[in-house]
Enzyme design. Sequence first.
Site, PDB file in Angstrom:
ATOM      1  N   ARG A  56      37.099  48.217  55.656  1.00 44.50           N
ATOM      2  CA  ARG A  56      38.443  48.478  55.136  1.00 44.50           C
ATOM      3  C   ARG A  56      39.452  48.386  56.273  1.00 44.50           C
ATOM      4  O   ARG A  56      40.576  47.953  56.099  1.00 44.50           O
ATOM      5  CB  ARG A  56      38.530  49.858  54.453  1.00 44.50           C
ATOM      6  CG  ARG A  56      39.962  50.190  54.049  1.00 44.50           C
ATOM      7  CD  ARG A  56      40.177  51.421  53.186  1.00 44.50           C
ATOM      8  NE  ARG A  56      39.119  52.377  53.167  1.00 44.50           N
ATOM      9  CZ  ARG A  56      38.885  53.290  54.124  1.00 44.50           C
ATOM     10  NH1 ARG A  56      39.666  53.359  55.176  1.00 44.50           N
ATOM     11  NH2 ARG A  56      37.870  54.118  54.013  1.00 44.50           N
ATOM     12  N   TYR A 108      60.084  39.601  39.881  1.00 40.85           N
ATOM     13  CA  TYR A 108      58.826  39.483  39.141  1.00 40.85           C
ATOM     14  C   TYR A 108      58.635  40.720  38.251  1.00 40.85           C
ATOM     15  O   TYR A 108      58.860  41.851  38.696  1.00 40.85           O
ATOM     16  CB  TYR A 108      57.684  39.353  40.152  1.00 40.85           C
ATOM     17  CG  TYR A 108      56.313  39.301  39.544  1.00 40.85           C
ATOM     18  CD1 TYR A 108      55.893  38.193  38.828  1.00 40.85           C
ATOM     19  CD2 TYR A 108      55.436  40.370  39.690  1.00 40.85           C
ATOM     20  CE1 TYR A 108      54.635  38.154  38.262  1.00 40.85           C
ATOM     21  CE2 TYR A 108      54.167  40.329  39.134  1.00 40.85           C
ATOM     22  CZ  TYR A 108      53.774  39.211  38.416  1.00 40.85           C
ATOM     23  OH  TYR A 108      52.522  39.181  37.862  1.00 40.85           O
ATOM     24  N   ASP A 180      60.700  39.093  49.045  1.00 45.67           N
ATOM     25  CA  ASP A 180      59.523  38.480  48.439  1.00 45.67           C
ATOM     26  C   ASP A 180      59.718  36.961  48.545  1.00 45.67           C
ATOM     27  O   ASP A 180      60.562  36.387  47.865  1.00 45.67           O
ATOM     28  CB  ASP A 180      59.412  38.934  46.969  1.00 45.67           C
ATOM     29  CG  ASP A 180      58.222  38.320  46.240  1.00 45.67           C
ATOM     30  OD1 ASP A 180      57.720  37.274  46.685  1.00 45.67           O
ATOM     31  OD2 ASP A 180      57.810  38.888  45.205  1.00 45.67           O
ATOM     32  N   LYS A 205      49.754  32.588  44.747  1.00 51.48           N
ATOM     33  CA  LYS A 205      50.570  31.458  44.311  1.00 51.48           C
ATOM     34  C   LYS A 205      50.489  30.315  45.331  1.00 51.48           C
ATOM     35  O   LYS A 205      49.419  29.797  45.563  1.00 51.48           O
ATOM     36  CB  LYS A 205      51.999  31.950  44.087  1.00 51.48           C
ATOM     37  CG  LYS A 205      52.091  33.288  43.307  1.00 51.48           C
ATOM     38  CD  LYS A 205      51.582  33.207  41.881  1.00 51.48           C
ATOM     39  CE  LYS A 205      51.415  34.583  41.228  1.00 51.48           C
ATOM     40  NZ  LYS A 205      52.562  35.478  41.286  1.00 51.48           N
TER      41      LYS A 205
HETATM   42  C1  PLP Z   1      52.874  36.836  41.115  1.00 54.82           C
HETATM   43  C2  PLP Z   1      54.002  37.418  41.844  1.00 54.82           C
HETATM   44  C3  PLP Z   1      53.943  38.708  42.375  1.00 54.82           C
HETATM   45  C4  PLP Z   1      52.734  39.608  42.159  1.00 54.82           C
HETATM   46  O1  PLP Z   1      51.621  39.133  42.833  1.00 54.82           O
HETATM   47  P1  PLP Z   1      50.109  39.374  42.338  1.00 54.82           P
HETATM   48  O2  PLP Z   1      49.312  38.637  43.345  1.00 54.82           O
HETATM   49  O3  PLP Z   1      49.993  38.830  40.948  1.00 54.82           O
HETATM   50  O4  PLP Z   1      49.892  40.854  42.373  1.00 54.82           O
HETATM   51  C5  PLP Z   1      55.023  39.168  43.089  1.00 54.82           C
HETATM   52  N1  PLP Z   1      56.120  38.404  43.273  1.00 54.82           N
HETATM   53  C6  PLP Z   1      56.213  37.161  42.771  1.00 54.82           C
HETATM   54  C7  PLP Z   1      57.454  36.371  43.006  1.00 54.82           C
HETATM   55  C8  PLP Z   1      55.169  36.624  42.036  1.00 54.82           C
HETATM   56  O5  PLP Z   1      55.274  35.396  41.521  1.00 54.82           O
END
Ligand code: PLP
Length: 390
Positions: A56, A108, A180, A205
Amino acid sequence: MTKTLPADREHGFATRAVHAGQRPDPVTGAVMTPIYQTSTYVQEGLGRHKGYEYARTQNPTREALERNVASLEGASYGFAFGSGLAALDSTLKLLRAGDHVVSGDNIYGGSHRLMERIYTQYGVSFTFVDMRGIDAVERALTPATRMIYCETPTNPMMNLVDLAAVGDLAQAHGLLFVVDNTFATPFFQQPLAFGADLVLHSTTKYLNGHSDMVGGMLVTSRDDLAERLGFIQNAAGGVPGPMDCWLALRGTKTLALRMRQHDANGRIVAQWLTEQKVVHRVYYPGLPSHPQHDLAARQMRGFGGMISIELGSVDRARKVAEGTRVFSLAESLGGVESLIGHPASMTHASVPLAMRQEMGLTDSLVRLSCGIEDPDDLIADLDQAFRAAV
Ligand SMILES: *Cc1c(COP(=O)(O)O)cnc(C)c1O
């Protein structure tokens, strides 16, 4: 927590994407970072070990990924998590009861849910504002505000936030500025250069790019934040497994190559969409007709493959979303394969209706994630779906 090495700061982006944070395995010379699928490490004696005690806390595969993504964002420290939302969860753990956050309203859906449905329970409060105007951000600040949080381009309305302007505001008020960067990726935009303190990714992504894992990342260059986040990462334990780190690391090697093709396809498809009668509006920052195109061109080096379209009726949106064959109907984005989605019922279903309406996220909005296929095939696919929908 992993700190980048001096070598991780040399070379161009594509070279760092392939090499940063990785060195041949010291035991065998294996060129690819091994998947250290282990929970613990043998110790030579009490308190005598090779720097690895328990997985961890430390894992070499994870460290390679942390150094690699930190290098791509121009950051000094990287932290990998089990999902993008786990990365956001650890970010929000920097706060205490009584603290206030100003967040973009068009984020999101799951990020909004984590803030509103979980962190408000612990005494953290949030104000969601349309961050296209810096005045709105400034007006939302209170004496309790500790953090400004945004996405740009936003999901799914493709609005832009002026990173330099918000960075200046955050600095003037001594606030943490968190971005983000999942949509743009460091290939097109590096928020730390505009004054962000912390950059977040859903590696699920574009960074991974192959839709075969779920993960998240945080990067920063601030020593104080790194120390606290390292503590949170280990204490709260939202870490990814080594296999997923390895998949993400394999993905980032081709990030430059993939993003160029996503961008090329995005531009071609967006332009074609503007010429289609069934499409009432195209949301893509790379189009000169996008109201914030100049800002996009200033702070981004490309615009990527995400496009949203307004189809005018729910029925048509459903038919198009269900009628494509190359674009698969699915949640998520950023993979080599093209996806089509209906934000109101899928990714943003957890956002309250009133809030969706206010930001223009209608039930007739469809979101496209253009993959790296031949653009002619993407256009032909949309064309046949549009024809069948009218
Ligand atoms: C998918 C997404 C998230 C969340 O991420 P996960 O890996 O699904 O937990 C946060 N911000 C954006 C812009 C996203 O597209």
